[in-house]
Design a protein around this motif. Structure first.
Motif, PDB file in Angstrom:
ATOM      1  N   HIS A 136       0.688  -1.247   0.022  1.00 28.42           N
ATOM      2  CA  HIS A 136       0.052   0.082  -0.076  1.00 28.42           C
ATOM      3  C   HIS A 136       0.826   1.381  -0.044  1.00 28.42           C
ATOM      4  O   HIS A 136       0.103   2.384   0.182  1.00 28.42           O
ATOM      5  CB  HIS A 136      -0.900   0.071   1.209  1.00 28.42           C
ATOM      6  CG  HIS A 136      -2.017  -1.241   1.361  1.00 28.42           C
ATOM      7  ND1 HIS A 136      -2.622  -1.817   0.488  1.00 28.42           N
ATOM      8  CD2 HIS A 136      -1.846  -2.284   2.414  1.00 28.42           C
ATOM      9  CE1 HIS A 136      -3.146  -2.890   0.855  1.00 28.42           C
ATOM     10  NE2 HIS A 136      -2.731  -3.096   2.034  1.00 28.42           N
ATOM     11  N   ARG A 175      -5.034  -3.757  11.538  1.00 26.54           N
ATOM     12  CA  ARG A 175      -5.638  -4.736  10.533  1.00 26.54           C
ATOM     13  C   ARG A 175      -4.681  -5.430   9.838  1.00 26.54           C
ATOM     14  O   ARG A 175      -5.035  -6.230   8.740  1.00 26.54           O
ATOM     15  CB  ARG A 175      -6.601  -4.114   9.991  1.00 26.54           C
ATOM     16  CG  ARG A 175      -6.287  -3.061   9.121  1.00 26.54           C
ATOM     17  CD  ARG A 175      -7.519  -2.471   8.002  1.00 26.54           C
ATOM     18  NE  ARG A 175      -8.586  -1.867   8.769  1.00 26.54           N
ATOM     19  CZ  ARG A 175      -9.686  -2.515   8.920  1.00 26.54           C
ATOM     20  NH1 ARG A 175      -9.825  -3.638   8.624  1.00 26.54           N
ATOM     21  NH2 ARG A 175     -10.687  -1.579   9.725  1.00 26.54           N
ATOM     22  N   ASP A 373     -10.142   4.906  11.963  1.00 22.57           N
ATOM     23  CA  ASP A 373     -10.424   3.663  11.410  1.00 22.57           C
ATOM     24  C   ASP A 373     -11.837   3.289  11.717  1.00 22.57           C
ATOM     25  O   ASP A 373     -12.229   2.951  12.728  1.00 22.57           O
ATOM     26  CB  ASP A 373      -9.417   2.706  11.607  1.00 22.57           C
ATOM     27  CG  ASP A 373      -9.583   1.485  10.622  1.00 22.57           C
ATOM     28  OD1 ASP A 373     -10.353   1.099  10.260  1.00 22.57           O
ATOM     29  OD2 ASP A 373      -8.399   0.944  10.365  1.00 22.57           O
ATOM     30  N   GLU A 382     -14.344  -5.466  10.466  1.00 20.54           N
ATOM     31  CA  GLU A 382     -14.930  -4.997   8.964  1.00 20.54           C
ATOM     32  C   GLU A 382     -14.765  -3.563   8.560  1.00 20.54           C
ATOM     33  O   GLU A 382     -15.380  -2.724   9.463  1.00 20.54           O
ATOM     34  CB  GLU A 382     -16.199  -5.765   8.799  1.00 20.54           C
ATOM     35  CG  GLU A 382     -16.750  -5.509   7.427  1.00 20.54           C
ATOM     36  CD  GLU A 382     -16.058  -6.552   6.547  1.00 20.54           C
ATOM     37  OE1 GLU A 382     -16.213  -6.388   5.240  1.00 20.54           O
ATOM     38  OE2 GLU A 382     -15.481  -7.719   6.899  1.00 20.54           O
ATOM     39  N   PRO A 383     -14.428  -3.040   7.567  1.00 19.80           N
ATOM     40  CA  PRO A 383     -14.005  -1.588   7.283  1.00 19.80           C
ATOM     41  C   PRO A 383     -15.569  -1.207   7.020  1.00 19.80           C
ATOM     42  O   PRO A 383     -16.232  -1.717   6.216  1.00 19.80           O
ATOM     43  CB  PRO A 383     -13.199  -1.580   6.306  1.00 19.80           C
ATOM     44  CG  PRO A 383     -12.964  -2.852   5.540  1.00 19.80           C
ATOM     45  CD  PRO A 383     -13.337  -3.965   6.749  1.00 19.80           C
ATOM     46  N   THR A 385     -16.689   1.323   4.723  1.00 21.35           N
ATOM     47  CA  THR A 385     -16.408   2.302   3.585  1.00 21.35           C
ATOM     48  C   THR A 385     -17.390   3.189   3.497  1.00 21.35           C
ATOM     49  O   THR A 385     -17.173   4.521   3.202  1.00 21.35           O
ATOM     50  CB  THR A 385     -15.945   1.362   2.579  1.00 21.35           C
ATOM     51  OG1 THR A 385     -14.735   0.450   2.738  1.00 21.35           O
ATOM     52  CG2 THR A 385     -15.435   2.383   1.410  1.00 21.35           C
ATOM     53  N   SER A 386     -18.550   2.745   3.354  1.00 25.61           N
ATOM     54  CA  SER A 386     -19.600   3.607   2.980  1.00 25.61           C
ATOM     55  C   SER A 386     -19.927   4.667   3.972  1.00 25.61           C
ATOM     56  O   SER A 386     -20.044   6.015   3.657  1.00 25.61           O
ATOM     57  CB  SER A 386     -21.024   2.917   2.768  1.00 25.61           C
ATOM     58  OG  SER A 386     -20.808   2.052   1.637  1.00 25.61           O
ATOM     59  N   PRO A 407      -6.480   1.018   2.047  1.00 30.41           N
ATOM     60  CA  PRO A 407      -6.665   0.021   1.337  1.00 30.41           C
ATOM     61  C   PRO A 407      -8.471  -0.082   1.085  1.00 30.41           C
ATOM     62  O   PRO A 407      -8.868  -0.490  -0.005  1.00 30.41           O
ATOM     63  CB  PRO A 407      -6.342  -1.332   1.678  1.00 30.41           C
ATOM     64  CG  PRO A 407      -5.357  -0.817   2.778  1.00 30.41           C
ATOM     65  CD  PRO A 407      -5.721   0.403   3.395  1.00 30.41           C
ATOM     66  N   TYR A 408      -9.127   0.169   2.177  1.00 32.16           N
ATOM     67  CA  TYR A 408     -10.826   0.179   1.957  1.00 32.16           C
ATOM     68  C   TYR A 408     -11.431   1.583   2.025  1.00 32.16           C
ATOM     69  O   TYR A 408     -12.506   1.489   2.107  1.00 32.16           O
ATOM     70  CB  TYR A 408     -11.063  -0.634   3.107  1.00 32.16           C
ATOM     71  CG  TYR A 408     -10.567  -2.043   2.999  1.00 32.16           C
ATOM     72  CD1 TYR A 408     -10.828  -3.313   2.401  1.00 32.16           C
ATOM     73  CD2 TYR A 408      -9.531  -2.212   4.135  1.00 32.16           C
ATOM     74  CE1 TYR A 408     -10.287  -4.332   2.417  1.00 32.16           C
ATOM     75  CE2 TYR A 408      -8.833  -3.352   4.432  1.00 32.16           C
ATOM     76  CZ  TYR A 408      -9.235  -4.459   3.468  1.00 32.16           C
ATOM     77  OH  TYR A 408      -8.657  -5.776   3.609  1.00 32.16           O
ATOM     78  N   ASN A 409     -10.482   2.605   1.969  1.00 35.49           N
ATOM     79  CA  ASN A 409     -11.245   4.162   2.216  1.00 35.49           C
ATOM     80  C   ASN A 409     -11.854   4.012   3.197  1.00 35.49           C
ATOM     81  O   ASN A 409     -12.891   5.154   2.897  1.00 35.49           O
ATOM     82  CB  ASN A 409     -11.615   4.222   0.684  1.00 35.49           C
ATOM     83  CG  ASN A 409     -10.947   4.590  -0.477  1.00 35.49           C
ATOM     84  OD1 ASN A 409      -9.969   5.636   0.043  1.00 35.49           O
ATOM     85  ND2 ASN A 409     -11.023   4.279  -1.569  1.00 35.49           N
ATOM     86  N   ASN A 410     -11.668   3.532   4.287  1.00 39.34           N
ATOM     87  CA  ASN A 410     -12.634   3.709   5.660  1.00 39.34           C
ATOM     88  C   ASN A 410     -11.872   4.279   6.623  1.00 39.34           C
ATOM     89  O   ASN A 410     -12.517   4.717   7.693  1.00 39.34           O
ATOM     90  CB  ASN A 410     -12.784   2.085   5.987  1.00 39.34           C
ATOM     91  CG  ASN A 410     -11.566   1.569   6.499  1.00 39.34           C
ATOM     92  OD1 ASN A 410     -10.487   1.231   5.830  1.00 39.34           O
ATOM     93  ND2 ASN A 410     -11.919   1.143   7.797  1.00 39.34           N
TER      94      ASN A 410
END
Length: 493
Positions: A136, A175, A373, A382-383, A385-386, A407-410
């Motif tokens: 990343h 994570r 995060d 669990e990310p 993101t939304s 990595p998950y935009n969270n």
């Protein structure tokens, strides 16, 4: 310059600027026309609190920086083949902030140029090719750097890293491969460093030479990762023992942002010394200025090739005058102290907020470099993101500019100008509290509704269709919005 309507500006941008050049809030972008300190202003003179601009390090349009630029521009601007005081003064000031062995400077125009030159220096000095990077990681937008930046090479549109680039696990205690729930922090750093050792051994067993280990002292694009204790000390030792060069990328986190030290790699201990340090974004406070600082030995290897290194604009008098002004402001306004004070307050309050809202999985940071995060399940991590996207959209509505990454935009990514003050922090915290409370109430509504009235198959199908029916110009519904639809559908049965 003629002012045009926002809609016309957007139309012209879409017509003349490449589509791969993205905007913040792409579906409803901001048109920013001026800025001052930690505030930005749109075309209607609405004020926005800037929580993301690590480029305008000492504040947008700082008077001392603007004055230094204008005064030197009115006298002379030329290349470095002429003697001039500003370049040697800036080099001297920079090296005084670094360990003694880092004593030779090269000036360039961007962090990407700095990392590209660092790669050349390493290749020349070691005569090796193999490079070790972190998963990343992002080191710049030049072709040479996309290859060693998994953030891009393994991301959308990427073709992967070449076989001479070896990707080590991201030393993420929350994570990553080795987690804080399983190991002590000091042990986590050692274990992640052992992964670098394994890569070094695999390279040498093939009869190849280790060229370099590129590492962001704190990873930004990977999700505001705070490097665990003992990581750099041990990873550097493994690489240097094999004849490789260690490059500390300080482009995003240098110049006092962490509060306790001028450079983030120094957080790992006085004995942790890279062979090359690259500097960028904040160095010119918005003016294109960057640098590479290395050892005399590596500089001598580079010079021994006989090839001149010349950069037309790198180290010009105007740029160096600006760089000196930035260093002066950091010192005179005690911006490192401000970063530590305000950052500590934010970390404390956000950690307390974490206890109230399960969506906050982790709060991590150093000075004014902080990541939040967000998770949909605190146990599985669990990310979310939304939800993260919803948070930054709501903050924009409150005229606060923040972004997400990882990595998950969270991960909410906080990296403001260092003049960000305590009142700004309190305002941000107040709005975050309100938004997290909104998210929490929505979750409660969904849980109550789904427990008392199960969805029919028809409602589930309808909701799925709504959530996937997204055109090119539509915004994908956030998870919060999808949940609200579930509540609405269930209440109508």
């Amino acid at each position: 310059m003629e002012n045009v309507e926002k809609s016309e500006t957007l139309k012209l941008r879409r017509r003349f600027i490449g589509a791969s050049c993205k905007l913040f809030f792409n579906h409803c972008p901001l048109k920013i026309v001026r800025a001052s300190g930690q505030y930005m202003y749109d075309e209607q003179d609405n004020q926005y609190l800037d929580c993301i601009n690590n480029v305008c390090h000492v504040g947008h349009c700082h008077p001392s920086v603007v004055q230094a630029c204008c005064q030197q521009m009115a006298v002379l601007n030329t290349n470095t083949r002429f003697l001039h005081d500003s370049i040697v003064q800036l080099a001297q000031r920079l090296t005084q902030t670094l360990p003694d062995r880092l004593s030779v400077c090269y000036f360039v125009n961007s962090g990407s140029e700095a990392n590209d030159l660092a790669l050349r220096l390493a290749e020349t000095h070691t005569q090796g090719k193999d490079v070790i990077v972190l998963d990343h990681a992002y080191h710049g937008n030049l072709s040479s750097l996309i290859r060693i930046s998994p953030y891009k090479a393994h991301g959308r549109g990427g073709t992967g890293c070449p076989d001479w680039v070896h990707v080590a696990p991201n030393p993420d205690p929350y994570r990553g491969k080795y987690r804080d729930k399983d190991f002590l922090q000091g042990d986590i750093g050692v274990k992640y460093a052992d992964d670098v050792k394994d890569i070094v051994e695999a390279i040498t067993k093939k009869g190849r030479k280790v060229c370099a280990f590129f590492v962001e002292s704190l990873q930004g694009c990977a999700g505001q990762i705070i490097t665990p204790d003992n990581y750099l000390r041990n990873a550097f030792r493994h690489v240097q023992a094999a004849g490789g060069v260690c490059v500390a990328d300080e482009v995003q986190v240098g110049f006092g942002r962490v509060g306790t030290h001028m450079w983030a790699f120094q957080m790992q201990g006085e004995d942790v010394v890279p062979d090359i340090v690259t500097l960028g974004k904040p160095m010119g406070n918005g003016h294109p200025l960057a640098a590479v600082v290395t050892t005399q030995e590596i500089a001598d290897s580079f010079a021994a090739t006989g090839m001149e290194y010349f950069n037309t604009f790198g180290g010009n008098p105007v740029s160096c005058s600006i760089g000196l002004a930035v260093l002066n402001v950091i010192e005179k306004e005690n911006l490192m102290g401000n970063a530590l004070k305000v950052g500590s307050h934010l970390m404390g309050q956000l950690s307390a907020m974490k206890e109230r809202y399960s969506i906050i999985g982790d709060v991590r940071g150093a000075g004014l470099f902080i990541g939040i995060d967000l998770v949909s399940d605190v146990n599985t991590r669990e990310p979310a993101t939304s939800e993260a996207d919803r948070v930054i959209t709501r903050l924009k509505e409150e005229r606060i500019i923040l972004s997400t990454d990882g990595p998950y935009n969270n991960v909410l990514k906080f990296k403001p100008p260092l003049c960000f003050n305590m009142e700004d922090a309190k305002h941000l915290l107040k709005k975050l509290e309100e938004i997290f409370a909104e998210l929490s109430r929505t979750d409660s509504q969904v849980n109550f509704s789904t427990m008392t009235k199960p969805l029919t198959n028809e409602a589930i199908i309808t909701t799925r269709a709504e959530s996937t029916d997204v055109g090119d110009d539509d915004v994908e519904p956030t998870l919060m919005e999808k949940r609200a639809r579930l509540v609405e559908n269930s209440s109508n049965m």
